[in-house]
Scaffold this motif. Sequence first.
Motif, short mmCIF file in Angstrom:
data_model
loop_
_atom_site.label_atom_id
_atom_site.label_comp_id
_atom_site.label_asym_id
_atom_site.label_seq_id
_atom_site.Cartn_x
_atom_site.Cartn_y
_atom_site.Cartn_z
N PRO A 506 0.85 -1.20 0.00
CA PRO A 506 0.00 0.00 0.00
C PRO A 506 0.89 1.25 0.00
CG PRO A 506 -0.66 -1.56 1.71
CD PRO A 506 0.67 -2.01 1.20
N LEU A 507 0.48 2.25 -0.77
CA LEU A 507 1.29 3.45 -0.95
C LEU A 507 0.56 4.66 -0.39
CD1 LEU A 507 2.31 2.81 -4.68
CD2 LEU A 507 3.60 2.16 -2.62
N ARG A 508 1.30 5.54 0.24
CA ARG A 508 0.75 6.84 0.64
C ARG A 508 1.38 7.88 -0.27
NH1 ARG A 508 2.06 6.99 5.68
NH2 ARG A 508 3.68 8.59 5.73
N VAL A 509 0.54 8.58 -1.02
CA VAL A 509 1.03 9.47 -2.08
C VAL A 509 0.61 10.90 -1.77
CG1 VAL A 509 1.14 9.82 -4.57
CG2 VAL A 509 0.61 7.54 -3.67
N THR A 510 1.56 11.82 -1.87
CA THR A 510 1.26 13.23 -1.66
C THR A 510 1.80 14.04 -2.83
OG1 THR A 510 3.28 13.50 -0.34
CG2 THR A 510 1.24 13.04 0.86
N GLY A 511 1.20 15.19 -3.05
CA GLY A 511 1.59 16.05 -4.16
C GLY A 511 0.37 16.46 -4.95
N SER A 512 0.57 17.35 -5.89
CA SER A 512 -0.53 17.87 -6.69
C SER A 512 -1.25 16.75 -7.44
CB SER A 512 0.00 18.90 -7.69
OG SER A 512 -1.02 19.35 -8.55
N GLY A 513 -2.55 16.63 -7.21
CA GLY A 513 -3.34 15.64 -7.92
C GLY A 513 -3.08 14.22 -7.51
N ALA A 514 -2.45 13.99 -6.37
CA ALA A 514 -2.11 12.64 -5.95
C ALA A 514 -3.36 11.83 -5.64
CB ALA A 514 -1.20 12.68 -4.72
N PRO A 515 -3.33 10.52 -5.90
CA PRO A 515 -4.50 9.69 -5.58
C PRO A 515 -4.69 9.58 -4.08
CG PRO A 515 -2.65 8.33 -6.30
CD PRO A 515 -2.26 9.75 -6.54
N ALA A 516 -5.96 9.53 -3.67
CA ALA A 516 -6.29 9.44 -2.26
C ALA A 516 -6.23 7.99 -1.79
CB ALA A 516 -7.68 10.03 -2.00
N GLY A 517 -6.30 7.80 -0.48
CA GLY A 517 -6.33 6.46 0.08
C GLY A 517 -4.96 5.81 0.07
N SER A 518 -4.96 4.49 -0.08
CA SER A 518 -3.72 3.72 -0.08
C SER A 518 -3.66 2.84 -1.33
CB SER A 518 -3.63 2.85 1.17
OG SER A 518 -3.65 3.64 2.33
N PRO A 519 -3.44 3.46 -2.49
CA PRO A 519 -3.40 2.66 -3.72
C PRO A 519 -2.20 1.71 -3.72
CG PRO A 519 -2.57 4.86 -4.14
CD PRO A 519 -3.10 4.87 -2.73
#
Length: 593
Positions: A506-519
């Motif tokens: 599971p990935l935690r993604v931050t930044g402009s337009g990043a997907p939410a949740g834990s893709p």
Amino acid sequence: MRTPALTAAAALLASLTLVFSGSAGAAPVSASGADGGHGRHGPAGRGFDRPYTGFAPAGTVLRRGTPRSAGLDAAPIDAFEQQMAQWENPASGANYLFPGATTLMAHDGVVVERGAGGYAVKYADATHELPADQWVPARTDTIYDLASLSKLFTSIVAMQQLEAGRIDLDTPVAHYLPEFATNGKGAITIEQLLTHTSGFDADPVPSLWQGYPDLPSREKAILDAKPINPPGTTYLYSDLNMLSLQLVLQKVTGKPLDTLVRDGITGPLRLTDTGYNPPASKLPRIAATEYEASPPRGMVRGQVHDENAWAMGGVAGHAGVFSTADDLAVLAQTILNGGTYKGRRILDRNSVTLMERNFNQAFPGDSHGLGFELDQIWYMGGLSGPQTLGHTGFTGTSLVIDPQSRSFAILLSNRVHPTRNTPSTNPPRRAIGTALAQAIPVRAPGRGPAWYSGQGGGTTSTLTTGALGSTGPVDVDFSAFVNTESTDLLSVESSTDGGTTWQPLPLRVTGSGAPAGSPTALSGQSVRAWWHVHAELPQAASTLLRWRYTTDPVYEGRGVDLAALSVTSGHHDLLRSAGLTPSGAWRQLPAAR
């Protein structure tokens, strides 16, 4: 033999001479250096990961240069040229797509590729070649039948009449043409014609050339056409939309469409090789299209290929325009400039904005502005995105304009010569967009090693660590720039059995337009921004870690960039000791200076 992309010497010479017909006095090309499109240094300028907003400066004028002079990586462009030579060569077998083609790429006002190869004329009929001494090589100034790229000219004329107040998007077509209301068409609007949501079938049935004896009866057939869907309920690409719009434009202006295009577009922009029914004097430069037995036209050259447009006297809303790559380049830059070129304005900035706006949000996958298609990866390739405009033509043509990188790509071919029963032209359409996108730099954050993978369909590339050797929790951090088809996925996976089986993290993604949740995977072309990605492992004494990028066999975007890869446990740098082994298309990029 394919005419290659410009060399530095040729670019210098070109900067001192006439650039395009009607484009004299272009500014010379500066000779700033670059280290390649995936580095993080080189000449000033925005990379593919730092998209522009708004229009290019209104004074931007096309000028010839090399990829290096524009701050681009020449390698993807050179590779595209080599692939084009294969597509133009009958000895390539299944890879042979068309007798000849002309291509052009531009970025930030610099024409970085302008090439031609194969033959504009090669066949005597559907099965026999002409004697070799009668073959006509394709040139960079060859004139091609644009087929449905003609719809863009009709659409621009419509926007001009919108500006003049002669038509309105929400007004029913029947307001301007009362006869159009027959067969339940009273509610169809101008906007629905421009966005292919009117409900019309794809083509007139019967065809205009088969079912009607003269021009008045053919125009009446257009007015009488019966929709197959209620207006506004379905997207269905239809030539009847632009044929109907042609009749509206002619009615509200009192002028034929070819006059409107000449007075409103080709005249002001000095597009001297663009128009309907080209004169006989230009025939030596015109590419042949199909040998037609029905109707019995023989080898079609210098007349419009589309039979319905031919039945309309060669001037039709959906087809009929002939042009060159150079002329289309000026039109494309005009769009990027917000409707003006060299001080000659053909559209208001608001009109261009409307052409770039998606009116078809109710029909996912069929994004459409007013006249222009939007975000169609199937032919836009790596340049595709929500704001990318374009169109294709049946004869083997395409135009892709990317405002976010201020770039465009043009492919003109005679793929229907001598017959329309040929393989799809979509691979080179995508390839030219992807080559240009990959040539535009991505400047990774940080100063550590960076990796890039741009790969073909149906392939997988991995970056794999050795055993991490940690008994404590492990943090995985990296930066990612992802520009892929939605089904082409970047994931981070772990294995505790020596690489026999793998599990996504599971990935935690931050930044402009990043997907939410834990893709568990990243993909898409809707955002051109770097993301910071974090993942965790409970412990990793014998665990392997890998970054996996996989593509399906259909389309690809620009690819994936990775930077600032970090695998740590407490204060221990596990990646330093575990190492990193690439496979597939991953390649390490030069470190930032």
